[in-house]
Design a protein around this motif. Sequence first.
Motif, short mmCIF file in Angstrom:
data_model
loop_
_atom_site.label_atom_id
_atom_site.label_comp_id
_atom_site.label_asym_id
_atom_site.label_seq_id
_atom_site.Cartn_x
_atom_site.Cartn_y
_atom_site.Cartn_z
N VAL A 153 1.18 -1.44 -0.20
CA VAL A 153 -0.07 0.31 0.04
C VAL A 153 0.92 1.41 0.19
CG1 VAL A 153 -2.18 1.47 1.41
CG2 VAL A 153 -1.27 -1.26 1.32
N ALA A 154 0.67 2.15 -0.69
CA ALA A 154 1.27 3.72 -1.06
C ALA A 154 0.20 4.11 -0.37
CB ALA A 154 1.64 3.81 -2.52
N ASP A 155 0.63 4.37 0.94
CA ASP A 155 -0.29 5.28 2.03
C ASP A 155 -0.65 6.55 2.18
OD1 ASP A 155 -2.13 4.48 3.73
OD2 ASP A 155 -1.02 4.73 5.66
N GLY A 156 0.66 6.93 1.23
CA GLY A 156 0.62 9.12 1.00
C GLY A 156 1.66 9.16 2.41
N GLU A 157 2.03 10.09 3.46
CA GLU A 157 2.52 9.81 4.46
C GLU A 157 2.45 8.97 5.23
OE1 GLU A 157 1.03 13.91 6.24
OE2 GLU A 157 0.92 14.93 4.88
N GLY A 158 1.71 8.34 5.00
CA GLY A 158 1.69 7.13 5.67
C GLY A 158 3.06 6.05 5.57
N GLY A 159 4.26 6.24 4.43
CA GLY A 159 4.72 5.42 3.80
C GLY A 159 3.99 4.60 2.90
N LEU A 160 5.07 3.43 2.78
CA LEU A 160 4.31 2.15 2.29
C LEU A 160 4.06 1.10 2.87
CD1 LEU A 160 4.62 0.33 -0.63
CD2 LEU A 160 6.67 -0.29 0.63
N ARG A 161 3.61 0.94 2.78
CA ARG A 161 2.80 -0.59 4.19
C ARG A 161 2.75 -1.79 3.03
NH1 ARG A 161 3.33 2.04 8.70
NH2 ARG A 161 2.74 4.26 8.70
N ILE A 162 3.12 -3.03 3.66
CA ILE A 162 2.68 -4.27 3.32
C ILE A 162 2.30 -5.11 4.62
CG2 ILE A 162 4.45 -6.64 2.91
CD1 ILE A 162 6.73 -4.93 2.96
N ILE A 163 1.10 -5.53 3.66
CA ILE A 163 0.23 -5.88 4.64
C ILE A 163 -0.18 -7.35 4.29
CG2 ILE A 163 -2.93 -6.06 4.96
CD1 ILE A 163 -1.33 -3.61 6.16
N ASP A 164 0.17 -8.70 5.45
CA ASP A 164 -0.03 -9.53 5.00
C ASP A 164 -1.87 -10.27 4.48
OD1 ASP A 164 -0.43 -13.15 4.93
OD2 ASP A 164 0.88 -13.11 6.76
N VAL A 165 -2.68 -10.82 4.08
CA VAL A 165 -3.57 -11.24 3.72
C VAL A 165 -3.88 -13.22 3.19
CG1 VAL A 165 -4.93 -9.05 2.60
CG2 VAL A 165 -3.47 -10.59 1.28
N THR A 166 -2.93 -13.61 4.31
CA THR A 166 -3.17 -14.88 4.00
C THR A 166 -4.43 -14.98 4.19
OG1 THR A 166 -0.47 -15.34 4.36
CG2 THR A 166 -2.28 -16.83 4.80
N ASP A 167 -5.06 -14.75 5.81
CA ASP A 167 -6.34 -14.83 6.69
C ASP A 167 -6.80 -13.65 5.65
OD1 ASP A 167 -8.58 -14.95 7.59
OD2 ASP A 167 -7.48 -15.45 9.23
N PRO A 168 -7.45 -14.24 4.64
CA PRO A 168 -8.31 -12.07 4.47
C PRO A 168 -9.14 -11.65 5.41
CG PRO A 168 -8.57 -13.66 2.68
CD PRO A 168 -8.04 -14.40 4.17
N ALA A 169 -9.65 -12.57 6.28
CA ALA A 169 -10.50 -12.13 7.55
C ALA A 169 -9.50 -11.10 8.72
CB ALA A 169 -11.36 -12.81 8.20
N PHE A 170 -8.44 -11.33 8.57
CA PHE A 170 -7.17 -10.93 10.11
C PHE A 170 -6.46 -10.87 8.87
CE2 PHE A 170 -10.04 -14.28 11.59
CZ PHE A 170 -11.08 -13.00 12.75
N PRO A 171 -6.14 -9.36 8.02
CA PRO A 171 -5.44 -9.10 7.54
C PRO A 171 -4.26 -8.33 8.95
CG PRO A 171 -6.93 -7.38 7.17
CD PRO A 171 -7.46 -8.36 8.02
N ARG A 172 -3.20 -8.65 8.21
CA ARG A 172 -1.65 -8.03 9.30
C ARG A 172 -0.90 -7.39 8.77
NH1 ARG A 172 2.48 -11.39 10.93
NH2 ARG A 172 2.26 -12.83 9.82
N GLN A 173 -0.49 -6.02 9.82
CA GLN A 173 0.83 -5.10 8.29
C GLN A 173 2.18 -5.94 9.01
OE1 GLN A 173 1.48 -0.44 8.73
NE2 GLN A 173 3.38 -1.20 9.90
N ILE A 174 2.80 -6.67 7.91
CA ILE A 174 3.86 -7.20 8.79
C ILE A 174 5.54 -6.50 7.90
CG2 ILE A 174 2.80 -9.22 8.55
CD1 ILE A 174 4.37 -9.52 5.52
N GLY A 175 5.39 -4.72 7.67
CA GLY A 175 6.09 -4.28 7.31
C GLY A 175 5.62 -2.66 6.66
N ALA A 176 6.36 -1.82 7.00
CA ALA A 176 6.10 0.01 7.06
C ALA A 176 8.17 0.20 6.64
CB ALA A 176 5.61 -0.14 8.12
N PHE A 177 7.28 1.54 5.84
CA PHE A 177 8.92 1.78 5.27
C PHE A 177 7.88 3.76 4.92
CE2 PHE A 177 9.48 -2.19 3.73
CZ PHE A 177 10.78 -2.59 4.30
N ASP A 178 9.32 4.27 5.79
CA ASP A 178 8.88 5.45 5.25
C ASP A 178 9.47 6.01 4.24
OD1 ASP A 178 7.82 6.33 8.07
OD2 ASP A 178 9.42 6.70 9.05
N THR A 179 8.18 6.84 3.54
CA THR A 179 9.12 7.49 2.01
C THR A 179 9.01 8.95 2.40
OG1 THR A 179 6.53 7.59 1.74
CG2 THR A 179 8.22 5.33 0.93
N PRO A 180 10.19 9.26 1.38
CA PRO A 180 9.88 11.20 1.64
C PRO A 180 8.60 11.83 0.68
CG PRO A 180 12.01 9.73 0.36
CD PRO A 180 11.12 8.82 0.94
#
Length: 71
Positions: free
Chosen positions: A44-71
């Motif tokens: 997810v290119a999350d605007g001011e939230g940077g890049l978010r990486i979401i695990d959707v192995t179980d779509p009922a319970f998505p979870r963020q597994i990583g994030a990177f700040d972007t300038p």
Amino acid sequence: MIRTLAVCLTALLPALAAAERTVGSLDTPGYAQSLTLVEERVYVADGEGGLRIIDVTDPAFPRQIGAFDTP
């Protein structure tokens, strides 16, 4: 802000779009500008939230597994 991952996945997965139901949700700090689905990960290119990486192995319970700040 992105309020539900299911809404975003609806655009990516026609089966979910036909069902029109929320499968799971995950709030992120920014505003989703772009999404890329690769296997069981949503990048997810999350605007001011940077890049978010979401695990959707179980779509009922998505979870963020990583994030990177972007300038």
